[in-house]
Scaffold this active site. Structure first.
Site, PDB file in Angstrom:
ATOM      1  N   PRO A  48       0.810  -1.217   0.000  1.00  0.00           N
ATOM      2  CA  PRO A  48       0.000   0.000   0.000  1.00  0.00           C
ATOM      3  C   PRO A  48       0.844   1.269   0.000  1.00  0.00           C
ATOM      4  CG  PRO A  48       0.116  -0.934   2.193  1.00  0.00           C
ATOM      5  CD  PRO A  48       0.827  -1.895   1.282  1.00  0.00           C
ATOM      6  N   ASP A  87      -1.932   2.853   2.819  1.00  0.00           N
ATOM      7  CA  ASP A  87      -1.203   2.877   4.071  1.00  0.00           C
ATOM      8  C   ASP A  87      -1.464   4.244   4.686  1.00  0.00           C
ATOM      9  OD1 ASP A  87       0.560   2.242   6.073  1.00  0.00           O
ATOM     10  OD2 ASP A  87       2.317   2.880   4.948  1.00  0.00           O
ATOM     11  N   TRP A 586       4.725  -0.517  10.382  1.00  0.00           N
ATOM     12  CA  TRP A 586       5.116  -1.638   9.518  1.00  0.00           C
ATOM     13  C   TRP A 586       4.330  -2.894   9.849  1.00  0.00           C
ATOM     14  CZ3 TRP A 586       6.911  -0.488   5.213  1.00  0.00           C
ATOM     15  CH2 TRP A 586       7.786   0.593   5.056  1.00  0.00           C
ATOM     16  N   GLN A 622      12.349  -1.263   0.835  1.00  0.00           N
ATOM     17  CA  GLN A 622      11.368  -1.961   1.664  1.00  0.00           C
ATOM     18  C   GLN A 622      11.924  -3.253   2.249  1.00  0.00           C
ATOM     19  OE1 GLN A 622       8.535  -0.903   2.604  1.00  0.00           O
ATOM     20  NE2 GLN A 622       8.501   0.925   1.336  1.00  0.00           N
ATOM     21  N   TRP A 626       8.540  -3.516   4.418  1.00  0.00           N
ATOM     22  CA  TRP A 626       7.432  -4.395   4.064  1.00  0.00           C
ATOM     23  C   TRP A 626       7.873  -5.832   3.830  1.00  0.00           C
ATOM     24  CZ3 TRP A 626       4.609  -5.641  -0.886  1.00  0.00           C
ATOM     25  CH2 TRP A 626       3.294  -6.033  -0.622  1.00  0.00           C
ATOM     26  N   LYS A 659      19.497  11.923  -7.090  1.00  0.00           N
ATOM     27  CA  LYS A 659      18.181  11.633  -6.557  1.00  0.00           C
ATOM     28  C   LYS A 659      17.227  12.754  -6.968  1.00  0.00           C
ATOM     29  CE  LYS A 659      16.445   9.822  -2.268  1.00  0.00           C
ATOM     30  NZ  LYS A 659      16.693   9.500  -0.878  1.00  0.00           N
ATOM     31  N   LYS A 662      11.875  17.454  -5.076  1.00  0.00           N
ATOM     32  CA  LYS A 662      11.125  18.650  -5.463  1.00  0.00           C
ATOM     33  C   LYS A 662      11.947  19.886  -5.161  1.00  0.00           C
ATOM     34  CE  LYS A 662       6.630  16.575  -5.088  1.00  0.00           C
ATOM     35  NZ  LYS A 662       5.828  15.957  -4.065  1.00  0.00           N
TER      36      LYS A 662
END
Length: 1118
Positions: A48, A87, A586, A622, A626, A659, A662
């Site tokens: 999610p 999530d 988590w 993750q 996850w 990377k 914004k």
RNA sequence: GGGCUUGUAGCUCAGGUGGUUAGAGCGCUACACUGAUAAUGUAGAGGUCCGUGGUUCGAGUCCACGCAGGCCCA
């Protein structure tokens, strides 16, 4: 008559929108699941996302990877349900809310109620849901957005509770402690986020001690001693001397080099051997003293002599036992050993780190891993506590310092002459006892509490844990059955993480999250873990009856503060309050295989059918998130993996490898990309450019190139097909023409196509989308467009509608339709259009969408490796001839008489002969002649077969190679004739070569101009006879007339009449002799001559000029 | 600091189990082709295969130690 759609300028972005509308209108996604009802399921779990931020281009990448395999498996006949999810809990949401409200955690419960705060979180977390849904649709990620699981919903939380209760009942849930930043002044723990507030890290001057930890004189340690009087000590440095009474171990670096140095204690002058890191010796000893005689030292001399006597590696020191430095409190288990710590460096200190498990998180971890206890005492309630209390004072058991604050928390006047910090007092004592090797002030940064401005302590605080270490071995074992892409993430990053597993710390001191469902009495003796709302309500009823809780509280929301208001009744009749912690978010996401179905409270069957997942994909970040929590919960709850295949994809960076952020302004807006280039080009570029698990340097120019090169070429090929198929009314009616009645190139492209079907299938089955995409791309661009279509153009637009023409249409159609299916998982929009454009005319597939079709069957019988090899040969020969033409400035339109190909074996000859026609038409040459050995004019070249020779001759390789190079034409002939040849390696060393030991190629034909590539050589006859010259002119004329036709906007099927004016005799002869040819090629009814053509167009053909008039009106209605 | 990962042409990337002349596409230059034409073909220029050692007859490929970028952890 239905026609194939023809497009002038295809707009890929618009195409995307149209296909999207088509899918929606016809429920194609739903059908792709529904039509597979009853088939074997392919289980996919959606990791999610959190919708409190806007989606970025990397989400397109991640979701394309997910989508591709779900679509692929659907094509393969599996039913693929994809439940979406959100999530919604966690710190980022809280921080965002606090930022927007201009508050801090401190204000929660004061300026704003917990209720209001959580309400804000609930609103904020789904703020960008619409944008996410929009992107999901536009990029063609098929997932069920209508029935997603949402982690903040009561059902979801209740499932988490039920799972926690199970773990609790299994004995896996326990209360312990972790080392966290703690402010004694404020009496509260601090989050790392709070610690990172500006100004929290300050420069402070601390008293530091290098302490001497004396090695025990026991058998296993004897390797460290030279004689029985020697005192051997480890030197360890600390900036927090107050932690020394709590020391239980020392840590060294596994690969770090250590030395034993014989010297004297600088305060007591007693002789001592100290152990420290080799690299740091110079920091503690004056090099001038190195030459002094160690024995000749007398106390008080300015220079203290020293001598390095022995060297060790960290791993040699592991397990060495030493005497407790400050024996106030005894441990409950064996301690005071040397451990290996991965955090040890030789940057500063001594390369040996003092370990106090109660006051450092590294210390805590390494001690736990090595079964080293912490030093604890009992508080007034008999509960264990560390040697420093929550106010920051030493406990009474630390007799010499009992009640003293370890740092100045009471605002004592530090400038007073009598003032000594506790650290200083400890230093003095250790000096007196001969246990301090060096004491000095050290200036460094240290975190301070942002509220009290006092230094923080790293202090053990209560936490709830899941005992993952209990199933560590099983987790490692089951992990080995998971197919990781890339493999290294599974064995490396994830495997190592499992190897160094510590218990999972569940506790979070926050507000917006799943509350820990444990209620406890104040003394902690009784507790209950709640596993369902039903159970909770029963307990509430009991509590209300007993009067510990007021009646009438209705539970509509399982979040704080509501659950906090519930007081339950213990067995012995005491009130129980909820443990105030929330659980790690988590856990929420790791629980999704169960909680998405509200299992175990309901839907047992659905759960069982959908567990474990066949496939998941998420970012490599993750791994410990996850991927881990899914695995941990599955192993503990189900003794199973949670997923069988997993792709851990890399990052999407900007084109310079930075990377995207914004802030830097280098972030790429996914909506803009899709809006500009369409979803397919973006998806294809991302997948084809780099494997998902590598980082992708995203360059929009790459998307442009993908669009032009792959989609442009494919579209061109389709347009070409559609144009002529429409003219001929080709609808693929009737039977397919058997392969053996099709041309060599038809059979070749069909063979290639079937090979491709195989390749793509095996790559996708292996979860490698990049290889699949590249294979498709290469086929479309190189094989289909640049070779098959180019060679066969004329078959489509020339002549009558006969079997050969139908074969060409059928072949090209089959290629296009198959490509549409193969590429549909990666480029779902364009292929949909292509498929529908084709199928709407032919009706060969009964489905309305390519995504409802079946994956193409491989026609094994159609794969002809020999044929593929032959065609490769044809391509090489053509390329060589083109190259020769170019060298001699002879244009391709000028026919030439012959090429010569030397062939050293019958097979090559047969292979080339089979593709002769293709070569001749491609390079415009009349005949191909073969010359073999018997001609006696071949010049051969010999080259060692290194691989073979290396195995046989090994070290003599160089001699053999040199001997081979020296072989002349006759030697080669001898070798070939007799199957063996003697070579001289050294004066008394010879060897026999066999034809297999070398590679013989023909390199030259005396008197001819040749070109060669690899083992193939081609010679070209460049004599241009009068006849050839005329034919060249004729072809040039055809070319110019075709251009005229195009310039006058004639349709392909329009007929014309041609009139030439008299010109040079060569030109006239050419027209005369090639009249039929010109007429056929240009679709002319008639060709006539006129003396003059004042209205004609002047054509330039090399050195000639001719006037021409073409008339499209007369009789153009064929 | 540790673990994992990447490093090959100006750019993006291929290069099973080691085999001697390292490839493709894009870009650049030149020439050609022309009813797929905003396409295509051919040729050319462009490489210390990140570095240093080692193993080997032979290393882009295997090993060791580094350097640089990235991610995660501390």
């Amino acid at each position: 008559m239905v026609k194939y759609n023809e497009y002038k300028n295809l707009n890929y972005a618009k195409l995307g929108e149209e296909i999207l509308a088509f899918w929606k209108q016809n429920g194609i996604f739903e059908k792709s699941v529904a039509t597979r009802e009853g088939n074997k399921p392919f289980v996919f779990y959606e990791g999610p996302p959190s919708a409190n931020g806007t989606p970025g281009i990397h989400h397109v990448m991640a979701r394309a990877v997910k989508d591709i395999f779900c679509r692929y498996k659907t094509l393969k006949g599996y039913q693929v349900n994809r439940k979406g999810g959100w999530d919604t809990h966690g710190l980022p949401v809280e921080l965002q809310v606090e930022k927007e409200l201009g508050i801090t955690k401190e204000d929660i419960g004061k300026k704003i109620t917990v209720e209001e705060y959580n309400q804000r979180c609930r609103e904020t977390v789904m703020r960008f849901k619409n944008q996410w849904d929009d992107l999901t649709e536009k990029m063609g990620y098929w997932v069920d957005l209508d029935n997603p699981y949402i982690t903040f919903e009561n059902d979801y939380i209740e499932s988490c509770w039920a799972l926690l209760k199970r773990l609790y009942d299994m004995g896996y849930l326990y209360k312990g402690y972790t080392i966290q930043p703690y402010s004694p002044g404020a009496g509260t723990g601090l989050s790392s986020h709070e610690l990172n507030q500006p100004g929290c890290y300050k420069m402070v001057k601390d008293t530091t001690i290098v302490a001497q930890f004396e090695v025990k004189r026991i058998t296993r340690n004897m390797f460290l001693f030279d004689n029985e009087n020697e005192k051997v000590c480890f030197l360890a440095w600390t900036t927090t001397p107050w932690t020394l009474p709590s020391n239980t171990a020392l840590a060294v670096g596994k690969g770090i080099k250590y030395v034993k140095v014989k010297t004297y204690n600088p305060y007591t002058f007693e002789p001592v051997s100290v152990i420290l890191a080799k690299d740091l010796v110079s920091r503690y000893f004056n090099p001038k003293a190195a030459d002094l005689d160690v024995e000749a030292y007398s106390p008080g001399d300015r220079l203290i002599p020293y001598k390095v006597v022995e060297e060790f590696e960290g791993r040699d020191l592991e397990g060495v036992e030493f005497h407790q430095l400050m024996p106030y409190v005894q441990p409950e288990k064996p301690a005071f050993r040397v451990l290996i710590g991965d955090f040890v460096t030789t940057e500063d200190g001594t390369g040996i780190v003092h370990i106090a498990p109660t006051f450092g998180s590294d210390d805590f971890r390494v001690a736990a891993q090595n079964d080293i206890p912490a030093l604890l005492v009992q508080d007034e309630n008999g509960k264990p506590m560390p040697l420093v209390d929550k106010q920051g004072r030493f406990v009474p058991q630390v007799t010499d310092f009992a009640g003293q604050y370890v740092k100045n928390y009471t605002g004592e006047d530090e400038t007073h002459v009598e003032y000594k910090t506790t650290d200083v007092k400890i230093a003095i004592m250790l000096k007196e006892q001969g246990k301090a090797f060096k004491v000095e002030k050290y200036e460094h940064t240290y975190p301070h509490c942002w509220r009290t401005d006092k230094p923080v302590l790293y202090y053990p605080l209560d936490s709830w844990f899941i005992k993952t270490t209990a199933v560590k071995e099983r987790m490692i074992e089951l992990n080995k059955t998971i197919n990781w892409k890339p493999e290294s993430t599974g064995t490396g990053r994830f495997g190592n993480w499992l190897e160094n597993l510590v218990d999972w710390n569940l506790s979070r001191s926050r507000y917006w999250g799943t509350p820990l469902p444990i209620w406890r009495t104040e003394d902690g003796d009784e507790e209950i873990c709640i596993g369902s709302i039903e159970q909770l309500n029963k307990e509430i009823a009991k509590a209300v009856d007993a009067g510990v809780m007021e009646a009438g509280i209705e539970l509509n929301d399982l979040h704080r503060p509501y659950v906090d208001n519930i007081v339950l009744l213990s067995k012995s009749g005491k009130p129980m309050h909820r443990e105030p912690d929330l659980i790690d978010v988590w856990f929420d996401s790791g629980a999704m295989p169960y909680a998405q179905w509200h299992y175990p409270l309901e839907n047992k069957e659905i759960f069982e059918k959908n567990f474990p997942a066949d496939y998941i994909a998420e970012g490599v970040d993750q791994t410990r998130g996850w991927f881990f929590t899914l695995h941990a919960l599955a192993v503990m709850l189900e003794d199973s993996v949670a997923y069988k295949n997993v792709i851990a994809n890399g990052l999407v960076l900007d084109k310079n490898g930075n990377k995207m952020s914004k802030r830097l302004g280098n972030a790429i807006d996914p909506f803009e990309m899709i809006g500009q280039y369409g979803p397919d080009a973006v998806r294809w570029y991302m997948i084809a450019n780099a494997p998902p698990w590598d980082n992708l340097k995203f360059n929009p120019e790459g998307v442009v190139e993908t669009q032009r090169r792959f989609f442009g070429t494919l579209q061109n090929t389709y347009s070409f097909f559609a144009l002529y198929a429409n003219l001929d009314n080709f609808t693929f009616e009737g039977d397919e023409i058997p392969l053996k009645r099709r041309t060599e190139s038809d059979r070749w492209i069909i063979s290639k196509l079937n090979t491709l079907v195989q390749d793509v299938d095996s790559n996708l089955a292996d979860y490698d989308p990049t290889r699949a995409a590249r294979a498709i791309q290469d086929f479309v661009v190189d094989d289909l467009s640049n070779w098959y279509v180019r060679l066969n153009r004329k078959r489509f637009w020339k002549g009558e509608y006969n079997e050969d023409k139908v074969a060409a249409y059928q072949t090209l159609y089959t290629c296009l339709e198959t490509i549409a299916k193969l590429a549909s998982p990666i480029a779902p929009f364009y292929t949909e259009q292509l498929f529908r454009d084709l199928n709407s005319v032919s009706g060969r597939n009964s489905v309305e969408s390519v995504h409802l079709a079946d994956y193409p069957e491989v026609a094994e019988g159609a794969i002809d490796k020999d044929l593929e090899e032959r065609m490769q040969l044809a391509q090489t020969v053509s390329s060589l001839v083109h190259s020769l033409r170019k060298k001699h400035m002879i244009k391709v339109r000028q026919p030439l008489q012959r090429i010569l190909i030397p062939v050293l074996n019958e097979k090559t000859k047969e292979q080339v002969q089979a593709v002769e026609d293709l070569i001749m038409s491609e390079v415009n040459v009349k005949t191909i002649e073969y010359i073999d050995d018997t001609s006696g004019i071949l010049v051969k070249k010999i080259k060692p077969n290194f691989k073979k020779l290396g195995q046989v001759f090994g070290p003599k390789m160089k001699l053999v190679a040199a001997a081979v190079q020296k072989m002349g034409q006759e030697d080669i002939a001898t070798l070939e004739r007799e199957g063996g040849f003697n070579i001289q390696l050294a004066e008394d060393d010879t060897a026999v070569l066999t034809p297999e030991d070398v590679e013989i190629t023909s390199e030259d034909i005396p008197g001819w101009l040749v070109a060669s590539e690899g083992r193939l050589t081609v010679a070209l006859d460049i004599t241009i006879t009068e006849e050839l010259k005329q034919e060249g002119i004729a072809r040039d004329l055809v070319n110019r007339i075709q251009n005229l036709r195009k310039d006058s906007n004639l349709e392909v099927q329009d007929k014309i009449n041609i009139t030439f004016a008299k010109a040079a005799p060569e030109v006239n002869a050419a027209i005369e002799n090639y009249q039929d040819y010109i007429a056929t090629e240009t679709q002319a009814f008639s060709i006539s001559f006129a003396d003059e053509l004042p209205n004609g167009t002047l054509l330039d053909i090399d050195e000639y000029q001719v006037y021409i008039l073409i008339d499209a009106k007369a009789g153009a209605t064929a």
